[in-house]
Scaffold this motif. Structure first.
Motif, PDB file in Angstrom:
ATOM      1  N   ASP A 373       0.732  -1.181   0.072  1.00 27.18           N
ATOM      2  CA  ASP A 373       0.274   0.064   0.067  1.00 27.18           C
ATOM      3  C   ASP A 373       0.967   1.420  -0.195  1.00 27.18           C
ATOM      4  O   ASP A 373       0.448   2.185  -0.522  1.00 27.18           O
ATOM      5  N   LEU A 374       1.993   1.147   0.652  1.00 24.25           N
ATOM      6  CA  LEU A 374       2.995   2.179   0.728  1.00 24.25           C
ATOM      7  C   LEU A 374       3.481   2.653  -0.729  1.00 24.25           C
ATOM      8  O   LEU A 374       3.238   3.830  -0.917  1.00 24.25           O
ATOM      9  N   GLN A 377       0.784   4.140  -3.155  1.00 24.79           N
ATOM     10  CA  GLN A 377       0.365   5.464  -2.925  1.00 24.79           C
ATOM     11  C   GLN A 377       1.856   6.336  -3.435  1.00 24.79           C
ATOM     12  O   GLN A 377       1.352   7.322  -4.148  1.00 24.79           O
ATOM     13  N   ARG A 380       1.028   6.756  -6.934  1.00 20.41           N
ATOM     14  CA  ARG A 380       0.029   7.562  -7.460  1.00 20.41           C
ATOM     15  C   ARG A 380       0.235   8.877  -7.410  1.00 20.41           C
ATOM     16  O   ARG A 380      -0.031   9.839  -8.070  1.00 20.41           O
ATOM     17  N   THR A 381       0.918   9.241  -6.130  1.00 21.22           N
ATOM     18  CA  THR A 381       1.090  10.476  -5.803  1.00 21.22           C
ATOM     19  C   THR A 381       2.586  11.091  -5.607  1.00 21.22           C
ATOM     20  O   THR A 381       2.590  12.346  -5.765  1.00 21.22           O
ATOM     21  N   TRP A 384       4.851   9.420   0.038  1.00 16.68           N
ATOM     22  CA  TRP A 384       4.052   8.859   1.362  1.00 16.68           C
ATOM     23  C   TRP A 384       4.818   9.234   2.640  1.00 16.68           C
ATOM     24  O   TRP A 384       6.126   9.452   2.483  1.00 16.68           O
TER      25      TRP A 384
END
Length: 441
Positions: A373-374, A377, A380-381, A384
């Protein structure tokens, strides 16, 4: 001393070929004329064996073994004039035979040594005639048979044409060589004049001999005048060092690389990296290296590069001295760099982790899905941050705050990951902040 045929200069072999053929023709003419005049057996031996047949080969062997074959052959051409002068007197001055025997050496003298050689050949022919008169007495018989006259005419015509053809070939080769040199110089000049780098040539005292047009960006034309000081626009701290380095090159012949700070006419200071190479004159006759006559300087402006290097040095210093730990990995997760704070917090030395995958140093207290999950992200962005548990080298656990960012290239492809972290206390507070607060209290 020449020890093989291929070491003999072309001029020597050319003269040998012309002499051997022309002397063979002379032998035909002289023997025919002597037979018609009824000369004795001594004449035949001297004419056929000693001079017109053996002599060309003997002098060629001497020239081939001489230290300076060309100089030896010039002496042989002078000997030709003297010996043929003796034949003119010995044959009693037959006009059609005397003409080629005087004309041919004189022509050789003009071709090989110019007017001085022509005049010397005539003098030696006269001395040879005088020696012949002293040896055989003075007898004057100018007439030759029609056959001998025809042979002399054809021989003189062929000899003049042959020498002219040789001169034509030499002139053609010289013209072709000059054209190649001009074309080569044109190419090199085009390269030098259109290159962004600075190209210059200085003499052994550091005076301008040539400066490429790219120098006009820095200096006035007066600063680049031939014979002027090539280093007067250097920074005063560099002048002595650069002059000394150029002197070492022109004395030793070994190239060197140096950096210098140059004051441009605009007042701006630019830093250059320069390669200095010795320039030699043409090799001498012995084949040794020519004398060093100056140096070529090829300079590249590295001002912007030096500024970037300085910035990188500052960044590297900050990287190593920052309080937070930092890890830089490639896109595959292999560790490329860590700073000193990383080793202080985790206990791992740089050599322990470089080249290894960062997942090897995760704590088992977070499941794999946590890290999936880290990084999802981050994809995507691009960023983190949060708190995680990590394990030191000694096995103890500690809590940290961590920030992970991605680095992308121009095509928006991820090339690196940068992780920044600091240790927290057991209550989740920044340990560094608590320690500073405690000290201030």
């Amino acid at each position: 001393m020449a020890d093989s045929a291929h070491a003999i200069p072309r001029q020597v072999t050319t003269i040998y070929t012309v002499r051997a053929v022309s002397f063979a023709w002379c032998l035909l003419v002289v023997v025919l004329h002597g037979w018609e005049r009824g000369f004795g057996a001594g004449f035949w031996v001297v004419a056929a064996v000693l001079h017109f047949l053996a002599y060309p080969h003997l002098v060629y062997q001497r020239a081939a073994r001489a230290r300076d074959p060309r100089a030896a052959e010039i002496l042989h051409l002078q000997a030709d004039a003297f010996l043929l002068g003796i034949w003119v007197a010995g044959l009693q001055f037959p006009l059609w035979i005397a003409f080629p025997m005087i004309f041919a050496p004189a022509l050789n003298g003009m071709v090989n040594r110019g007017p001085a050689g022509f005049a010397l050949s005539l003098v030696l022919s006269f001395l040879g005639i005088l020696a012949g008169v002293l040896m055989f007495g003075f007898h004057y018989w100018t007439m030759t048979s029609p056959l001998v006259t025809t042979l002399c005419f054809l021989g003189s015509l062929a000899y003049g044409a042959g020498v002219g053809y040789i001169v034509f070939r030499q002139t053609s080769r010289l013209a072709a060589t000059r054209a190649e040199i001009r074309e080569s110089e044109k190419r090199y000049r085009l390269v030098a004049e259109h290159a962004g780098d600075l190209v210059a040539m200085v003499d052994c005292d550091g005076r301008w001999l040539y400066a490429s047009p790219s120098y006009a960006r820095l200096f006035r034309p007066a600063d680049l005048a031939a014979g002027g000081d090539a280093f007067r626009n250097l920074h005063e701290d560099d002048q002595f060092r650069v002059r000394g380095a150029v002197q070492v090159v022109v004395r030793s012949g070994e190239s060197t690389r140096l950096r210098m700070l140059v004051h441009a006419t605009s007042g701006e200071a630019r830093r250059f990296e320069t390669m200095v190479h010795a320039v030699r004159a043409e090799p001498d006759a012995s084949g040794g290296q020519g004398k060093i006559i100056g140096a070529v300087l090829a300079s590249r402006d590295i001002t912007d590069l030096s500024d970037r290097e300085e910035q990188l040095e500052v960044a590297a210093h900050a990287f190593e001295r920052m309080a937070e730990g930092m890890v830089i990995t490639n896109a595959g997760g292999r560790i490329l760099m860590v700073n000193l704070s990383y080793t202080r917090i985790t206990g791992y030395a740089q050599e322990d982790v470089l080249g290894r995958h960062e997942s090897e140093y995760r704590s088992a207290m977070q499941p794999q899905s946590y890290y999936d999950d880290l990084y999802a992200q981050v994809l995507r962005t691009g960023h983190w941050d949060g708190t995680t548990w990590c394990r030191r080298r000694d096995g103890t656990l500690y809590r940290e705050w961590r920030s992970v960012s991605s680095v992308r290239d121009r095509d928006e492809r991820i090339t690196h990951y940068v992780a920044l972290f600091r240790e927290l206390d057991n209550h989740g507070a920044d340990r560094g902040v608590d320690e500073r607060a405690w000290k201030s209290a």
